[in-house]
Design a protein around this motif. Structure first.
Motif, PDB file in Angstrom:
ATOM      1  N   ILE A  94      40.964  31.475 -63.942  1.00 18.47           N
ATOM      2  CA  ILE A  94      40.569  30.591 -65.047  1.00 18.47           C
ATOM      3  C   ILE A  94      39.205  30.977 -65.588  1.00 18.47           C
ATOM      4  CG2 ILE A  94      39.936  28.216 -65.621  1.00 18.47           C
ATOM      5  CD1 ILE A  94      42.111  27.260 -63.747  1.00 18.47           C
ATOM      6  N   ILE A  95      38.244  31.198 -64.687  1.00 12.68           N
ATOM      7  CA  ILE A  95      36.872  31.510 -65.104  1.00 12.68           C
ATOM      8  C   ILE A  95      36.821  32.870 -65.805  1.00 12.68           C
ATOM      9  CG2 ILE A  95      34.539  31.992 -64.231  1.00 12.68           C
ATOM     10  CD1 ILE A  95      35.179  29.834 -62.041  1.00 12.68           C
ATOM     11  N   ASN A  96      37.623  33.840 -65.351  1.00  8.94           N
ATOM     12  CA  ASN A  96      37.655  35.160 -65.998  1.00  8.94           C
ATOM     13  C   ASN A  96      38.077  35.067 -67.454  1.00  8.94           C
ATOM     14  OD1 ASN A  96      36.900  36.369 -63.615  1.00  8.94           O
ATOM     15  ND2 ASN A  96      38.922  37.191 -63.125  1.00  8.94           N
ATOM     16  N   ARG A  97      38.995  34.141 -67.765  1.00  9.99           N
ATOM     17  CA  ARG A  97      39.478  34.006 -69.139  1.00  9.99           C
ATOM     18  C   ARG A  97      38.367  33.592 -70.102  1.00  9.99           C
ATOM     19  NH1 ARG A  97      44.578  30.475 -67.095  1.00  9.99           N
ATOM     20  NH2 ARG A  97      45.838  32.194 -66.250  1.00  9.99           N
ATOM     21  N   SER A  98      37.344  32.938 -69.547  1.00 17.90           N
ATOM     22  CA  SER A  98      36.209  32.531 -70.380  1.00 17.90           C
ATOM     23  C   SER A  98      35.012  33.460 -70.225  1.00 17.90           C
ATOM     24  CB  SER A  98      35.798  31.095 -70.026  1.00 17.90           C
ATOM     25  OG  SER A  98      36.798  30.177 -70.405  1.00 17.90           O
ATOM     26  N   GLY A  99      35.233  34.644 -69.648  1.00 15.30           N
ATOM     27  CA  GLY A  99      34.160  35.635 -69.564  1.00 15.30           C
ATOM     28  C   GLY A  99      33.596  35.886 -68.186  1.00 15.30           C
ATOM     29  N   GLY A 100      34.063  35.140 -67.177  1.00 16.61           N
ATOM     30  CA  GLY A 100      33.584  35.358 -65.825  1.00 16.61           C
ATOM     31  C   GLY A 100      32.253  34.674 -65.554  1.00 16.61           C
ATOM     32  N   PHE A 101      31.576  35.134 -64.512  1.00 19.00           N
ATOM     33  CA  PHE A 101      30.311  34.541 -64.076  1.00 19.00           C
ATOM     34  C   PHE A 101      29.127  35.320 -64.649  1.00 19.00           C
ATOM     35  CE2 PHE A 101      33.423  33.695 -60.765  1.00 19.00           C
ATOM     36  CZ  PHE A 101      33.262  32.343 -60.522  1.00 19.00           C
ATOM     37  N   SER A 102      28.068  34.596 -64.945  1.00 16.68           N
ATOM     38  CA  SER A 102      26.773  35.208 -65.273  1.00 16.68           C
ATOM     39  C   SER A 102      25.829  34.864 -64.127  1.00 16.68           C
ATOM     40  CB  SER A 102      26.222  34.655 -66.585  1.00 16.68           C
ATOM     41  OG  SER A 102      27.070  35.003 -67.659  1.00 16.68           O
ATOM     42  N   ALA A 103      25.194  35.869 -63.567  1.00 16.00           N
ATOM     43  CA  ALA A 103      24.336  35.618 -62.403  1.00 16.00           C
ATOM     44  C   ALA A 103      23.046  36.413 -62.524  1.00 16.00           C
ATOM     45  CB  ALA A 103      25.073  35.989 -61.109  1.00 16.00           C
ATOM     46  N   HIS A 104      22.004  35.910 -61.885  1.00 18.74           N
ATOM     47  CA  HIS A 104      20.746  36.664 -61.833  1.00 18.74           C
ATOM     48  C   HIS A 104      19.965  36.301 -60.582  1.00 18.74           C
ATOM     49  CE1 HIS A 104      19.404  32.888 -63.777  1.00 18.74           C
ATOM     50  NE2 HIS A 104      18.227  33.145 -63.224  1.00 18.74           N
ATOM     51  N   VAL A 105      19.153  37.259 -60.137  1.00 19.21           N
ATOM     52  CA  VAL A 105      18.281  37.084 -58.979  1.00 19.21           C
ATOM     53  C   VAL A 105      16.893  36.725 -59.489  1.00 19.21           C
ATOM     54  CG1 VAL A 105      17.223  38.236 -56.993  1.00 19.21           C
ATOM     55  CG2 VAL A 105      19.605  38.735 -57.612  1.00 19.21           C
ATOM     56  N   HIS A 106      16.368  35.596 -59.047  1.00 18.71           N
ATOM     57  CA  HIS A 106      15.030  35.181 -59.489  1.00 18.71           C
ATOM     58  C   HIS A 106      13.963  36.081 -58.871  1.00 18.71           C
ATOM     59  CE1 HIS A 106      16.347  31.129 -61.055  1.00 18.71           C
ATOM     60  NE2 HIS A 106      17.384  31.462 -60.309  1.00 18.71           N
ATOM     61  N   GLN A 107      14.121  36.335 -57.590  1.00 16.76           N
ATOM     62  CA  GLN A 107      13.160  37.135 -56.830  1.00 16.76           C
ATOM     63  C   GLN A 107      13.817  37.461 -55.496  1.00 16.76           C
ATOM     64  OE1 GLN A 107       9.416  35.105 -56.302  1.00 16.76           O
ATOM     65  NE2 GLN A 107       8.238  36.990 -56.164  1.00 16.76           N
ATOM     66  N   ARG A 108      13.333  38.468 -54.804  1.00 16.81           N
ATOM     67  CA  ARG A 108      13.917  38.785 -53.493  1.00 16.81           C
ATOM     68  C   ARG A 108      12.805  39.105 -52.508  1.00 16.81           C
ATOM     69  NH1 ARG A 108      18.217  40.116 -50.337  1.00 16.81           N
ATOM     70  NH2 ARG A 108      17.901  41.956 -49.023  1.00 16.81           N
ATOM     71  N   LEU A 109      12.209  38.057 -51.969  1.00 14.33           N
ATOM     72  CA  LEU A 109      11.183  38.188 -50.942  1.00 14.33           C
ATOM     73  C   LEU A 109      11.543  37.272 -49.778  1.00 14.33           C
ATOM     74  CD1 LEU A 109       7.912  37.981 -53.096  1.00 14.33           C
ATOM     75  CD2 LEU A 109       8.966  40.045 -52.165  1.00 14.33           C
ATOM     76  N   MET A 110      11.383  37.772 -48.549  1.00 15.24           N
ATOM     77  CA  MET A 110      11.570  36.937 -47.364  1.00 15.24           C
ATOM     78  C   MET A 110      10.218  36.377 -46.932  1.00 15.24           C
ATOM     79  SD  MET A 110      14.695  36.634 -46.705  1.00 15.24           S
ATOM     80  CE  MET A 110      14.647  35.928 -45.045  1.00 15.24           C
ATOM     81  N   ILE A 111      10.262  35.225 -46.283  1.00 12.04           N
ATOM     82  CA  ILE A 111       9.048  34.522 -45.879  1.00 12.04           C
ATOM     83  C   ILE A 111       9.003  34.406 -44.357  1.00 12.04           C
ATOM     84  CG2 ILE A 111       7.740  32.360 -46.046  1.00 12.04           C
ATOM     85  CD1 ILE A 111       9.246  31.861 -48.698  1.00 12.04           C
ATOM     86  N   GLY A 112       7.847  34.754 -43.796  1.00 10.82           N
ATOM     87  CA  GLY A 112       7.599  34.530 -42.376  1.00 10.82           C
ATOM     88  C   GLY A 112       6.373  33.655 -42.236  1.00 10.82           C
ATOM     89  N   GLN A 113       6.202  33.050 -41.074  1.00 12.70           N
ATOM     90  CA  GLN A 113       5.067  32.141 -40.911  1.00 12.70           C
ATOM     91  C   GLN A 113       4.447  32.276 -39.527  1.00 12.70           C
ATOM     92  OE1 GLN A 113       8.349  28.539 -40.483  1.00 12.70           O
ATOM     93  NE2 GLN A 113       6.473  28.104 -41.552  1.00 12.70           N
ATOM     94  N   VAL A 114       3.130  32.162 -39.506  1.00 12.14           N
ATOM     95  CA  VAL A 114       2.381  32.058 -38.252  1.00 12.14           C
ATOM     96  C   VAL A 114       1.779  30.665 -38.211  1.00 12.14           C
ATOM     97  CG1 VAL A 114       0.425  32.878 -36.894  1.00 12.14           C
ATOM     98  CG2 VAL A 114       1.863  34.520 -38.137  1.00 12.14           C
ATOM     99  N   ALA A 115       2.128  29.900 -37.173  1.00  7.89           N
ATOM    100  CA  ALA A 115       1.591  28.544 -37.011  1.00  7.89           C
ATOM    101  C   ALA A 115       0.370  28.595 -36.102  1.00  7.89           C
ATOM    102  CB  ALA A 115       2.657  27.630 -36.436  1.00  7.89           C
ATOM    103  N   LEU A 116      -0.753  28.117 -36.623  1.00 10.21           N
ATOM    104  CA  LEU A 116      -2.006  28.075 -35.860  1.00 10.21           C
ATOM    105  C   LEU A 116      -2.342  26.626 -35.527  1.00 10.21           C
ATOM    106  CD1 LEU A 116      -3.932  30.522 -38.208  1.00 10.21           C
ATOM    107  CD2 LEU A 116      -3.080  31.094 -35.929  1.00 10.21           C
ATOM    108  N   TYR A 117      -2.833  26.378 -34.322  1.00  8.97           N
ATOM    109  CA  TYR A 117      -3.232  25.021 -33.929  1.00  8.97           C
ATOM    110  C   TYR A 117      -4.597  25.078 -33.232  1.00  8.97           C
ATOM    111  CZ  TYR A 117      -1.730  26.287 -29.189  1.00  8.97           C
ATOM    112  OH  TYR A 117      -1.603  26.896 -27.969  1.00  8.97           O
ATOM    113  N   GLN A 118      -5.146  23.908 -32.992  1.00 11.54           N
ATOM    114  CA  GLN A 118      -6.508  23.787 -32.437  1.00 11.54           C
ATOM    115  C   GLN A 118      -7.509  24.566 -33.294  1.00 11.54           C
ATOM    116  OE1 GLN A 118      -6.423  24.874 -28.264  1.00 11.54           O
ATOM    117  NE2 GLN A 118      -5.242  23.062 -27.676  1.00 11.54           N
ATOM    118  N   VAL A 119      -7.321  24.464 -34.601  1.00  9.48           N
ATOM    119  CA  VAL A 119      -8.240  25.102 -35.555  1.00  9.48           C
ATOM    120  C   VAL A 119      -9.379  24.117 -35.821  1.00  9.48           C
ATOM    121  CG1 VAL A 119      -8.475  26.069 -37.867  1.00  9.48           C
ATOM    122  CG2 VAL A 119      -6.338  26.386 -36.575  1.00  9.48           C
ATOM    123  N   PRO A 120     -10.631  24.457 -35.493  1.00 12.95           N
ATOM    124  CA  PRO A 120     -11.731  23.488 -35.595  1.00 12.95           C
ATOM    125  C   PRO A 120     -12.015  23.020 -37.026  1.00 12.95           C
ATOM    126  CG  PRO A 120     -12.550  25.675 -35.024  1.00 12.95           C
ATOM    127  CD  PRO A 120     -11.075  25.723 -34.893  1.00 12.95           C
TER     128      PRO A 120
END
Length: 424
Positions: A94-120
């Protein structure tokens, strides 16, 4: 090359393989592997996991001719749920009959985190870390130089004060992982940063780890469906379009509905993630977090109307940090086959296909729910499963399915009873 997929589901297994080969979608080598039922060997499985006692198989199917950004793809699906492949194929037609999907990637970055505690002094520590941003990015890249050679690497550092039962200072590292998902890459970089961050903050590091909440790897897919493709009856088509929009609103407002709405989306997404060797658990975790980003768990897709053009519009944005390299992607023969069927896409292209399939699955489910009801479409497939469980042979299955549908009773006891009558 235009492929005529008509009647594909009615062909025998060898006929389907031959058609794929004749259409240049399957190499001779991989066709032979399929015919020999080549799958993940126990030897390789033993290297991938612990305490291995064998391998586990699931149906490997295709959804033919999925059009994304004007390109047609043959999409591999690995799923045990009978209606999923049929629903996806129906939706894409059904979707192909109307032209299919339009898609785009906003950005492609992965995120990592270091949690620090007892920071004065968290405010001062923030400033100290940000003043050293360039040097910290260089340390991260030196920890994984191969990704820098391939054009990727650490791109940004940000710092946030996070408070709860304990006060934390969290350092977020954003990395371009190229074709890899990047978990090992991020974790290696974060481990290299930990001692420097402890020194700058005068605090203690709790952990350094990749986050699966990949808000810097968002992908959007959308489609427009002309009303007349929903039903040949103009009034019924408009009513279906209105109800699909209302169903979308319901999933935005009610978390009980949203959970099932999103599960239906992942029927398709997971099937393709598994087929391509990606971590479906990581993608689901990130997507469910994204569905709750404003404090209420909501449906991931949104459907609206363009009344002037008489079109139903679907759109969905998801974190989609998938990979085409690394992990077990090159080790499992079925995964290799999946990437070949798709035409060896880059990670950004594959991410767009995956989100599009989630939207297709969602459209099929909503159309069934607000139309004839979801159960009607499941009846024949449920009857077939019951026939097999009852012990029907291949030649007996069609008659047993017809008998169950005629009786309108779907349980194993009834299936065995009808099979007994057929055999007598």
């Amino acid at each position: 090359m235009k492929i005529n997929w008509s009647g594909f589901s009615k062909k025998t297994y060898p006929e389907r393989l031959k058609m794929l080969r004749d259409s240049d979608l399957l190499s001779h080598e991989l066709q032979e592997n399929l015919e020999k039922n080549e799958t993940l060997s126990v030897a390789i499985a033993d290297q991938l996991s612990e305490n291995v006692i064998g391998t586990f198989s699931l149906p490997f199917s295709i959804v033919p001719e999925v059009i994304v950004n004007n390109q047609a793809y043959t999409v591999p699906y690995v799923t045990e749920e009978p209606s999923v492949v049929a629903a996806a194929s129906f939706a894409c037609k059904i979707i192909n009959r109307s032209g299919g999907f339009s898609a785009h990637v906003h950005q492609r970055l992965m995120i990592g985190q270091v949690a620090l505690y007892q920071v004065p002094d968290r405010e001062q520590a923030c400033q100290e870390i940000l003043n050293q941003k360039d040097q910290l990015l260089e340390i991260a890249n030196q920890a994984y130089p191969s990704i820098v050679k391939r054009g990727g690497g650490a791109r940004e550092i940000r710092v946030e004060k996070v408070s709860g039962q304990t006060d934390f200072l969290v350092v977020y590292l954003h990395v371009d992982t190229q074709e890899a998902m990047g978990a090992n890459m991020l974790n290696t970089m974060l481990e290299a940063l930990k001692p420097h961050l402890e020194s700058l903050s005068r605090g203690q590091s709790l952990m350094g780890i990749l986050s699966n909440y990949a808000t810097e790897s968002l992908v959007t897919s959308s489609c427009r469906i002309a009303f007349h493709y929903l039903s040949p009856n103009k009034d019924e088509a408009r009513e279906l379009a209105d109800k699909i929009v209302l169903a979308s609103h319901f999933a935005q407002a009610d978390p009980y509905r949203a959970a099932t709405h999103n599960k239906g989306i992942f029927n398709g997404i997971d099937a393709l993630l598994i087929a391509t060797g990606n971590d479906w658990r990581a993608i689901e975790a990130g997507a469910h977090a994204y569905a709750s980003r404003d404090g209420l768990y909501r449906g991931l897709s949104l459907w609206t109307l363009d009344s002037e053009k008489e079109e139903l519009i679907g759109e969905m944005t998801l974190p989609m940090p998938i990979a085409t390299k690394g992990g077990s992607i090159g080790l499992n023969p079925r995964v290799v086959l999946s990437h070949e069927l798709l035409g060896q896409p880059f990670a950004k292209d594959l991410a767009q296909i995956i989100v599009s399939m989630g939207l297709a699955q969602n459209f099929a489910a909503l159309k069934a729910l607000v139309g004839a009801g979801i159960q009607q479409g499941h009846m024949k497939l449920q009857a077939k499963s019951l026939a097999l469980l009852a012990g029907a042979k291949e030649a007996e299955v069609p008659k047993l399915v017809d008998g169950l549908i005629a009786e309108k009773t779907f349980n194993l006891e009834k299936a065995k009873s009808i099979l007994k009558e057929l055999r007598s």
